[in-house]
Design a protein around this motif. Sequence first.
Motif, short mmCIF file in Angstrom:
data_model
loop_
_atom_site.label_atom_id
_atom_site.label_comp_id
_atom_site.label_asym_id
_atom_site.label_seq_id
_atom_site.Cartn_x
_atom_site.Cartn_y
_atom_site.Cartn_z
N ASP A 84 33.66 -16.97 45.72
CA ASP A 84 34.27 -17.80 44.68
C ASP A 84 33.38 -19.00 44.38
N ILE A 85 33.25 -19.30 43.10
CA ILE A 85 32.61 -20.54 42.67
C ILE A 85 33.72 -21.55 42.40
N LEU A 86 33.70 -22.63 43.16
CA LEU A 86 34.80 -23.60 43.13
C LEU A 86 34.35 -24.93 42.55
N ILE A 87 35.27 -25.60 41.90
CA ILE A 87 35.04 -26.98 41.45
C ILE A 87 35.75 -27.89 42.45
N TRP A 88 34.95 -28.81 43.01
CA TRP A 88 35.42 -29.70 44.08
C TRP A 88 35.51 -31.13 43.57
N THR A 89 36.42 -31.88 44.15
CA THR A 89 36.49 -33.31 43.90
C THR A 89 36.82 -34.02 45.21
N ARG A 90 36.85 -35.35 45.17
CA ARG A 90 37.20 -36.10 46.38
C ARG A 90 38.67 -35.86 46.71
N ARG A 91 38.93 -35.60 47.97
CA ARG A 91 40.30 -35.30 48.39
C ARG A 91 41.25 -36.44 48.03
N SER A 92 40.76 -37.66 48.08
CA SER A 92 41.62 -38.82 47.83
C SER A 92 42.11 -38.89 46.38
N GLN A 93 41.43 -38.19 45.47
CA GLN A 93 41.84 -38.23 44.07
C GLN A 93 42.07 -36.84 43.49
N ALA A 94 42.29 -35.85 44.37
CA ALA A 94 42.39 -34.46 43.93
C ALA A 94 43.64 -34.24 43.08
N THR A 95 43.41 -33.71 41.89
CA THR A 95 44.47 -33.29 40.99
C THR A 95 44.16 -31.87 40.53
N PRO A 96 45.08 -30.94 40.64
CA PRO A 96 44.78 -29.56 40.28
C PRO A 96 44.44 -29.40 38.81
N LEU A 97 43.50 -28.49 38.54
CA LEU A 97 43.12 -28.16 37.18
C LEU A 97 43.72 -26.81 36.80
N THR A 98 44.12 -26.66 35.57
CA THR A 98 44.67 -25.39 35.10
C THR A 98 43.71 -24.66 34.17
N GLN A 99 42.71 -25.37 33.64
CA GLN A 99 41.75 -24.78 32.72
C GLN A 99 40.50 -25.66 32.69
N LEU A 100 39.40 -25.09 32.21
CA LEU A 100 38.16 -25.85 32.14
C LEU A 100 38.29 -27.06 31.22
N ALA A 101 39.14 -26.97 30.21
CA ALA A 101 39.32 -28.09 29.28
C ALA A 101 39.82 -29.34 30.00
N ASP A 102 40.41 -29.18 31.18
CA ASP A 102 40.84 -30.35 31.95
C ASP A 102 39.65 -31.19 32.40
N LEU A 103 38.44 -30.61 32.35
CA LEU A 103 37.22 -31.32 32.75
C LEU A 103 36.57 -32.07 31.58
#
Length: 261
Positions: A112-131
């Motif tokens: 799997d290719i995953l998109i990571w962020t800092r755990r302290s600010q992690a908010t789930p993404l539902t689509q690439l447009a969220d980026l």
Amino acid sequence: MIRWGRLRHLSPLLLALLGRLTLAAPLPQIGAEDDWYPYTALRDGEIRGMSADIVRAAFAAADTPVELIAYPYARCMYLARIGKLAGCFNTTPDEQVRHDFRLPRQALFNDDILIWTRRSQATPLTQLADLSGRRIAVTLGYEYGPSFDGYSGVQRIAVRQDINGFRMLERGRVDYSIAFRGTSEQLFRDNPSLQGLFQPVYTAHQAELFLSFSREHRDARRLLQQFERGMQIIAKNGRYQQILSQWQHQRPTLLKADTRH
């Protein structure tokens, strides 16, 4: 230089052996990515990793000796594309790779290719447009699947290695980093200061990784055929699954979006 006139009194068998040694060609060279553990990396002067074991096993099963040479990924693919190497791995094929290289029917493995962020600010993404508009670290020369590679709504910050992207993410210089599951897990094990800092929030692509064969190298077509034969052999005799089991790692928990409304 061997002077054959002086050897006319030797046995025909010895002459044949000497002739074969004299005419022996160098082994075909396959490029292996030098810094992508646990799949392939140069460690303690040796090429190690799961995909390296698979490639060696497949060629060995087909009784086809090759030499693995370690290179940075972008350099490895360039040398294979121009025919200096017979092939290179590990590749996630896009349209350009499929045009420039010959690909086997069987992938080396999936990840799997995953998109990571800092755990302290992690908010789930539902689509690439969220980026949209966000900064994301990407590693030079890597392919991340057609959806992400074709999405123009993010600011891509190019880095030389995955660890550089995670360091930038740690320091707040990017908002996200994109990286493969297995190599990210290994980075965290190798760098304890990074453990527990990051959370995957989106699966950008479920990738198949390949050994890509050159279209320009004179031995590449033959090696592709032998490699495919070897992959079939190790799939049937259990060696392929044995290698996967030896290198198995636990899949991280992906942060799920709450779809309840």
